[in-house]
Design a protein around this motif. Structure first.
Motif, PDB file in Angstrom:
ATOM      1  N   SER A 222      14.711  23.337  28.757  1.00 50.04           N
ATOM      2  CA  SER A 222      13.873  22.511  28.697  1.00 50.04           C
ATOM      3  C   SER A 222      12.280  22.885  28.919  1.00 50.04           C
ATOM      4  O   SER A 222      11.083  23.072  28.507  1.00 50.04           O
ATOM      5  N   PHE A 223      12.338  23.514  30.222  1.00 53.15           N
ATOM      6  CA  PHE A 223      11.279  23.668  31.265  1.00 53.15           C
ATOM      7  C   PHE A 223      10.328  25.127  30.692  1.00 53.15           C
ATOM      8  O   PHE A 223       9.759  25.381  30.540  1.00 53.15           O
ATOM      9  N   LEU A 224      12.125  26.306  29.802  1.00 48.33           N
ATOM     10  CA  LEU A 224      10.997  27.475  29.644  1.00 48.33           C
ATOM     11  C   LEU A 224      10.580  27.494  28.371  1.00 48.33           C
ATOM     12  O   LEU A 224       9.490  27.567  27.732  1.00 48.33           O
ATOM     13  N   LYS A 225      11.141  26.418  27.459  1.00 50.54           N
ATOM     14  CA  LYS A 225      10.473  26.016  25.999  1.00 50.54           C
ATOM     15  C   LYS A 225       9.267  25.454  26.295  1.00 50.54           C
ATOM     16  O   LYS A 225       8.366  25.836  25.615  1.00 50.54           O
ATOM     17  N   ARG A 226       8.699  24.511  27.159  1.00 52.36           N
ATOM     18  CA  ARG A 226       7.559  23.829  27.518  1.00 52.36           C
ATOM     19  C   ARG A 226       6.716  24.875  28.005  1.00 52.36           C
ATOM     20  O   ARG A 226       5.777  24.924  27.266  1.00 52.36           O
ATOM     21  N   MET A 227       7.290  25.764  28.891  1.00 52.31           N
ATOM     22  CA  MET A 227       5.847  27.142  29.545  1.00 52.31           C
ATOM     23  C   MET A 227       5.314  27.555  27.663  1.00 52.31           C
ATOM     24  O   MET A 227       4.718  28.213  28.295  1.00 52.31           O
ATOM     25  N   ALA A 228       6.630  28.156  27.104  1.00 50.90           N
ATOM     26  CA  ALA A 228       6.880  29.418  26.333  1.00 50.90           C
ATOM     27  C   ALA A 228       5.178  28.496  25.375  1.00 50.90           C
ATOM     28  O   ALA A 228       4.548  29.022  24.861  1.00 50.90           O
ATOM     29  N   SER A 229       5.172  27.356  24.945  1.00 49.69           N
ATOM     30  CA  SER A 229       4.340  26.572  24.194  1.00 49.69           C
ATOM     31  C   SER A 229       2.847  25.528  24.788  1.00 49.69           C
ATOM     32  O   SER A 229       1.931  25.753  24.922  1.00 49.69           O
ATOM     33  N   SER A 230       3.243  26.158  25.988  1.00 52.09           N
ATOM     34  CA  SER A 230       1.745  25.366  27.064  1.00 52.09           C
ATOM     35  C   SER A 230       0.309  26.567  27.449  1.00 52.09           C
ATOM     36  O   SER A 230      -0.262  26.161  27.665  1.00 52.09           O
ATOM     37  N   GLY A 231       1.081  27.790  26.801  1.00 50.61           N
ATOM     38  CA  GLY A 231      -0.362  28.824  26.626  1.00 50.61           C
ATOM     39  C   GLY A 231      -0.265  29.896  28.385  1.00 50.61           C
ATOM     40  O   GLY A 231      -1.009  31.064  28.355  1.00 50.61           O
ATOM     41  N   LEU A 232       0.576  29.318  28.918  1.00 55.36           N
ATOM     42  CA  LEU A 232       0.452  29.847  30.170  1.00 55.36           C
ATOM     43  C   LEU A 232       1.196  31.532  30.627  1.00 55.36           C
ATOM     44  O   LEU A 232       0.179  31.457  31.753  1.00 55.36           O
ATOM     45  N   LEU A 233       1.994  31.386  29.566  1.00 58.25           N
ATOM     46  CA  LEU A 233       2.514  32.670  29.649  1.00 58.25           C
ATOM     47  C   LEU A 233       1.521  33.609  28.557  1.00 58.25           C
ATOM     48  O   LEU A 233       1.894  34.331  28.464  1.00 58.25           O
ATOM     49  N   GLU A 234       0.508  33.301  28.505  1.00 59.19           N
ATOM     50  CA  GLU A 234      -0.456  34.446  27.916  1.00 59.19           C
ATOM     51  C   GLU A 234      -1.700  35.013  28.448  1.00 59.19           C
ATOM     52  O   GLU A 234      -2.286  34.407  28.342  1.00 59.19           O
ATOM     53  N   TYR A 235      -0.800  35.657  29.388  1.00 60.38           N
ATOM     54  CA  TYR A 235      -1.980  35.678  30.057  1.00 60.38           C
ATOM     55  C   TYR A 235      -3.463  36.572  30.018  1.00 60.38           C
ATOM     56  O   TYR A 235      -3.951  36.675  30.762  1.00 60.38           O
ATOM     57  N   ASP A 236      -3.311  37.852  28.285  1.00 60.95           N
ATOM     58  CA  ASP A 236      -4.292  38.235  28.417  1.00 60.95           C
ATOM     59  C   ASP A 236      -5.343  36.798  28.004  1.00 60.95           C
ATOM     60  O   ASP A 236      -6.514  37.126  28.549  1.00 60.95           O
ATOM     61  N   ARG A 237      -5.125  36.621  27.169  1.00 62.10           N
ATOM     62  CA  ARG A 237      -5.605  35.714  26.721  1.00 62.10           C
ATOM     63  C   ARG A 237      -6.584  33.995  27.917  1.00 62.10           C
ATOM     64  O   ARG A 237      -7.206  33.821  27.698  1.00 62.10           O
TER      65      ARG A 237
END
Length: 803
Positions: free
Chosen positions: A562-577
Motif C-alpha cells: 500500500s505504501f509503494l502504491k501510494r508513493m508511485a502516485s505521489s510524484g515523489l518518485l519522478e526525480y527529473d520532474r
C-alpha cells in the motif's frame, strides 16, 4: 582478624513502632548463615524499644546499643560498626525488611564467590497507602563479575546505603564511617565514599530488601533545616570527590552521572524551597529565595558539580520522565553556567520551568569559563520548540525583512539521505554561524519528545504552516533575523519532509501541494538556493518505509505494498520532474542536487557545509545520541504490530526501547520487501484494491523466515493492557456524551464557537482533512484484522476483545 559471624546487620532504631518487629524478625530468621543483629537505639519511643527488647531472651545474637539522647544517626550507626563481628556488614532501616529467609545467605555466597569489597543487591518498594509492591530503582548489572566506580559509572544508580553488603575488613582498612558532622543526610556520603574506594564491586539481580514507602519518613520532609543538612552533605562530598580525583579512583563519567543526580535533587525536590517567598507560607519569617540558606545550597551545589562535563551527555544515570527531559535537553547545564556567573535571577527562572531567550543563552556561553559552555548553549537551544520570542518586540515589517534576505538556502531532503546529520551540524554550529552572519533559525524548527527527542524534522512546521496560510512562524523568523549577533546575510532552512509523503495526505501529489513553492512565495526573498539529495529508489523506499512504521507515535500503519502504491502516485518518485519543478519556482536562483551514494563517503554534512562555503563554522562536538539510527525490518514490524493496540504514550515509549534493544529482532533475517522492490507496486497491482493488496502481502510475507516468531512477540499482558485502554477511552466517551446531554446550552455555545473558528480554515482543505481521518481509521482497522490472523491462537482470542 577473627570473625564470629558471617554477617552483622545494623538496624538504627527510630520511632517505628509499627514496623520494628517485622524488621528484626526478617534479620534474625535467616537460614544457613550466622547472623549478628545490632539494634542501635537512637531516640526511639518506649513502645518501639519495648518491642525490640522482647526478642532478647530468645535470640542471643541480638544486641541493643543505647545511645545518649540526640547523639544523631551517624554516631549511632558508627557505634554499630565498631562492635560488628561479621565478615560482612549490612545496614537495614527499621521500617524495612528482608524479602525472605534465604536472602542473606545468597548475598554472602555471591560476595564470597566474587571476592567483592561491596556487593550490591536490588530492592522493591511497598507502597503503604495502596499496598502495591513495585521494583525500586534497579541498578544495572555490570558486564563483568566485579568492577569499580571508575570503570563502571552505572554504579551511580546505587541510591541507598542498605542495598550494599560491605566487607567489614574493607571498611576498617579504608576507615570509612558515617560523618559525625551530619545529624541527618549522612547515608549517601557514606556509601559514595565506599563506592569510590572499593577495588571490587559486584552487582546482583537478587532482590534482597522490601522498602516501605510511608509519609512519616524523615526523608520525605522538605524544610530549611533539611536543606541545610543537605548543603553540608554536598560540601563534605565535594571533599570526597577531590580526594578521589587526586587518587585517580573516580572517572569523568562517574562524576558527571553523580552531578546529574544532585541536579535532579535540586530541580525536583528542593526547587520549591529554593524559589520560595515568605508570602507563600513555607518559608519562615525573614527567609526568602535569596536567603543565606538558599545561597549556601547553590554555592555548595556549584562546588560539588563544577568539575563534571556537560550533563546532557551522561548515559549512565537512570532517570525517566521530567528528570530525563531536564537533563538530556541541557537545562541543568545552562543552570550550572548561571551559578558560575552568579546569575541567580536566571537560575530562579529555570527552577520555575521557564525557558531563557536565545540571546541570553548566547551571552551566558560567551561569558562562561566552562570549556563546554558553547556546546551546552547550542544543545539547549535545539529544544526551544517553536520559539515565540516573547522577550522582544515583534518585527515591525516582517515581509520587508524576509524579502531582504540576501541568500536563502533551503535543504529539502529526501528523508534517509543524511538529513539528520546536516541538521545536527547546523544546530551544533548555530552560535558560530550567527557570529558570521548565517542564521539557522529557531523559528519553526520542531523537535520530537521523549525517547525520540534526538530526532528532528527540521523546519517542517514552518513549511506546513506556510502551506496552510498561517504566517505566525514567518513573523517569528523575521524577528529572529533582526535580533542576531551579527547582521544576517544568509538564512539556512532544512526540512527533509518536503520530499516525503507526510505533507501530501492520501491522494494529493507533490505538485498539487507544492509546500516549497508556498513557502518561497510567502518569504519573497530574491536569491534562493535549493539543495536536494536523491537516493536510488529501491533502497530509498525500503529505508523510508522502515522509518515511517518504526515511529511508535505517528499512527502510520500501511502495509508495504500500500505504501509503494501510494508513493508511485505521489510524484515523489519522478526525480527529473521534481528537480525541474524546483528549479523553475519563483525566486530560485540556483539548485544543488546530489546523488546520495556519491557523497555519503565524504559525509553528507561535510558536503553540505563545503557546498555553502561554511566549513569554518562547523562545530565538531563529541558524538552524543544525535544519530538517526535505523532499526531492522523485524524491529519495525514489531512496532507496527503494537500500533494496533490502545496504549499510553509512555507505554509505547517503553515498548520502543524494549524492541530497539531486543537481540533476536536485531539479528532477524526478516525483510519487508523481496529483492525486486519495484515489482511489488508496478503493473499487476495498479488496479487492485487496498484490501486485496494487503491480503496478498500478508500471504507472501508470512512465509518468510522469522515472521511467525516476530508475530508471537505481542504477549497476552500487552493485549490486556490495551483492552483496559479501550475500556477507559469508552468510559471517557460516555462521560462526554452524558455531559453534552446535560448541558445543551453550553453545547450550543460551543458549536457556535467551533463554527466561527472553522471560518479560518480554507473550505478546500476541509474535505481533505475529513477524508484523511477516515482513511487512517480504515487502514488501522484493516491492519488489526489482518495482523490477528497471523498470531498464535491464544493471542488471537485476546486481540478480538481489543479490536
Amino acid at each position: 582478624m577473627a570473625h564470629d559471624f558471617d554477617i552483622s546487620v545494623i538496624i538504627p532504631c527510630y520511632n517505628t513502632e509499627n514496623y520494628i518487629e517485622d524488621c528484626i524478625r526478617s534479620a534474625l530468621n535467616q537460614e544457613r548463615i550466622r547472623v549478628q543483629v545490632i539494634l542501635v537505639d537512637d531516640c526511639s519511643t518506649d513502645a518501639t524499644l519495648a518491642k525490640a527488647q522482647a526478642f532478647l531472651p530468645h535470640h542471643p545474637h541480638l544486641q541493643i546499643i543505647q545511645n545518649s539522647e540526640n547523639q544523631g544517626q551517624a554516631r549511632s550507626r558508627n557505634s554499630g560498626l565498631n562492635v560488628a563481628q561479621g565478615r560482612y556488614v549490612a545496614l537495614l532501616d527499621s521500617d524495612d525488611y528482608y524479602i525472605d529467609s534465604s536472602v542473606l545467605a545468597h548475598w554472602v555466597e555471591e560476595a564470597d564467590r566474587r571476592n567483592a569489597d561491596l556487593c550490591v543487591a536490588q530492592s522493591d518498594s511497598l507502597i503503604e497507602k495502596s499496598g502495591k509492591i513495585l521494583p525500586r530503582n534497579r541498578v544495572p548489572l555490570l558486564s563483568q563479575e566485579v568492577g569499580t566506580a571508575a570503570s563502571c559509572p552505572q554504579l551511580v544508580n546505587v541510591r541507598q546505603c542498605w542495598q550494599i553488603l560491605y566487607r567489614r575488613d574493607f571498611l576498617d582498612q579504608e576507615n570509612i564511617r558515617f560523618s559525625t558532622v551530619l545529624r541527618q543526610r549522612e547515608d549517601r556520603l557514606f556509601f559514595l565514599e565506599a563506592l569510590l574506594r572499593a577495588k571490587s564491586i559486584a552487582v546482583l539481580d537478587l532482590v534482597a530488601i522490601m522498602h516501605r514507602e510511608h509519609p512519616a519518613s524523615t526523608m520525605k520532609k522538605k524544610n530549611y533545616d533539611q536543606l541545610s543538612f543537605f548543603t553540608t552533605h554536598m560540601t563534605l562530598l565535594a571533599q570526597v570527590f577531590a580526594r578521589a580525583r587526586a587518587d585517580r579512583v573516580s572517572s569523568d563519567d562517574f562524576e558527571r552521572a553523580n552531578a546529574g543526580a544532585y541536579w535532579n535533587q535540586t530541580f525536583f525536590y528542593w526547587a520549591e524551597l529554593l524559589r520560595q517567598k515568605p508570602s507563600a507560607g513555607l518559608a519562615p519569617e525573614g527567609t526568602e529565595a535569596d536567603s543565606p540558606v538558599s545561597q549556601g545550597y547553590l554555592t555548595a551545589l556549584h562546588d560539588l558539580t563544577r568539575h563534571a562535563g556537560p550533563l546532557f551527555r551522561d548515559r549512565y544515570l537512570s532517570v525517566q520522565g521530567e528528570k530525563e527531559t531536564a537533563q538530556q535537553e541541557g537545562i541543568y547545564d545552562i543552570a550550572r553556567i548561571c551559578l558560575e556567573l552568579g546569575r541567580r535571577d536566571l537560575m530562579q527562572r529555570l527552577l520555575a520551568g521557564q525557558r531563557l531567550h536565545y540571546l541570553t543563552v548566547y551571552e551566558l556561553a560567551e561569558q562562561s569559563q566552562f570549556s563546554w559552555a558553547e556546546e551546552a548553549a547550542t544543545h539547549y537551544l535545539r529544544f526551544n520548540r517553536n520559539a515565540e520570542f516573547a522577550d522582544m518586540p515583534v518585527s515591525a515589517d516582517p515581509w520587508k525583512t524576509l524579502a531582504g534576505i540576501k541568500r536563502l538556502v533551503v535543504h529539502v531532503g529526501q528523508p534517509k539521505t543524511g538529513s539528520s546529520a546536516v541538521q545536527h551540524f547546523l544546530e551544533d554550529s548555530r552560535l558560530a554561524l550567527s557570529k558570521n552572519g548565517v542564521l539557522y533559525p529557531l523559528a519553526g524548527c520542531g523537535r520530537d519528545r521523549g525517547i525520540r527527542r534526538d530526532r528532528s524534522p527540521g523546519h517542517a512546521l514552518l513549511f506546513s504552516k506556510a502551506a496552510a496560510g498561517d504566517d505566525r512562524l514567518l513573523v517569528n523568523l523575521a524577528t529572529e533575523i533582526e535580533n542576531q549577533l551579527a547582521p544576517v546575510h544568509t538564512v539556512v532552512l532544512s526540512a527533509e519532509n518536503v520530499l516525503s509523503a507526510m505533507f501530501l495526505g492520501e491522494t494529493s501529489t507533490f505538485f498539487d501541494i507544492d509546500p516549497l513553492g508556498c513557502l518561497l512565495k510567502r518569504i519573497g526573498a530574491q536569491n534562493v538556493e535549493i539543495v536536494g539529495i536523491f537516493r536510488d529508489q529501491s533502497p530509498w523506499l525500503q529505508s523510508y518505509y522502515r522509518e515511517l512504521v518504526a515511529n511508535p507515535f505517528n499512527g502510520y500503519v500501511q502495509t508495504p505494498p500500500s505504501f509503494l502504491k501510494r508513493m508511485a502516485s505521489s510524484g515523489l518518485l519522478e526525480y527529473d520532474r521534481l528537480k525541474a519543478h524546483m528549479a523553475s519556482l519563483p525566486y530560485v536562483g540556483s539548485t544543488h542536487f546530489a546523488d546520495y551514494d556519491e557523497i555519503k563517503s565524504e559525509g553528507v554534512d561535510q558536503w553540505f557545509f563545503r557546498l555553502l562555503g561554511l566549513e569554518h563554522s562547523i562545530r565538531t562536538w563529541e558524538k552524543g545520541t544525535q544519530i538517526n539510527v535505523s532499526l531492522t525490518d523485524a524491529q519495525a514490524l514489531k512496532i507496527l504490530f503494537t500500533k494496533s493496540l490502545e496504549l499510553s504514550r509512555q507505554r509505547r515509549g517503553e515498548l520502543y526501547l524494549e524492541i530497539r534493544n531486543n537481540v533476536a529482532l536485531k539479528n532477524s533475517n526478516f525483510k519487508f520487501f523481496d529483492q525486486d522492490t519495484s515489482g511489488m507496486w508496478q503493473g499487476k497491482d495498479d488496479h487492485a484494491s487496498s484490501k486485496e493488496i494487503d491480503k496478498a502481502w500478508f500471504k507472501w510475507v508470512s512465509a518468510q523466515d522469522g515472521f511467525p516468531a516476530i508475530a508471537s512477540l505481542i504477549d497476552f499482558d500487552l493485549l490486556q493492557e490495551s483492552a483496559a485502554g479501550v475500556a477507559a477511552k469508552s468510559r471517557t466517551v460516555k462521560k462526554v456524551v452524558a455531559g453534552v446531554a446535560a448541558k445543551p446550552r453550553d453545547t450550543k455555545k460551543g458549536a457556535v464557537r467551533v463554527a466561527a473558528q472553522s471560518k479560518n480554515i480554507k473550505n478546500t482543505q476541509k474535505p481533505k482533512i475529513i477524508k484523511a481521518v477516515k482513511v487512517e481509521r480504515r487502514q488501522q482497522k484493516t491492519w488489526r484484522k489482518l495482523a490477528s490472523k497471523l498470531l498464535p491462537q491464544g493471542i488471537k482470542t485476546a486481540l478480538k476483545r481489543v479490536i
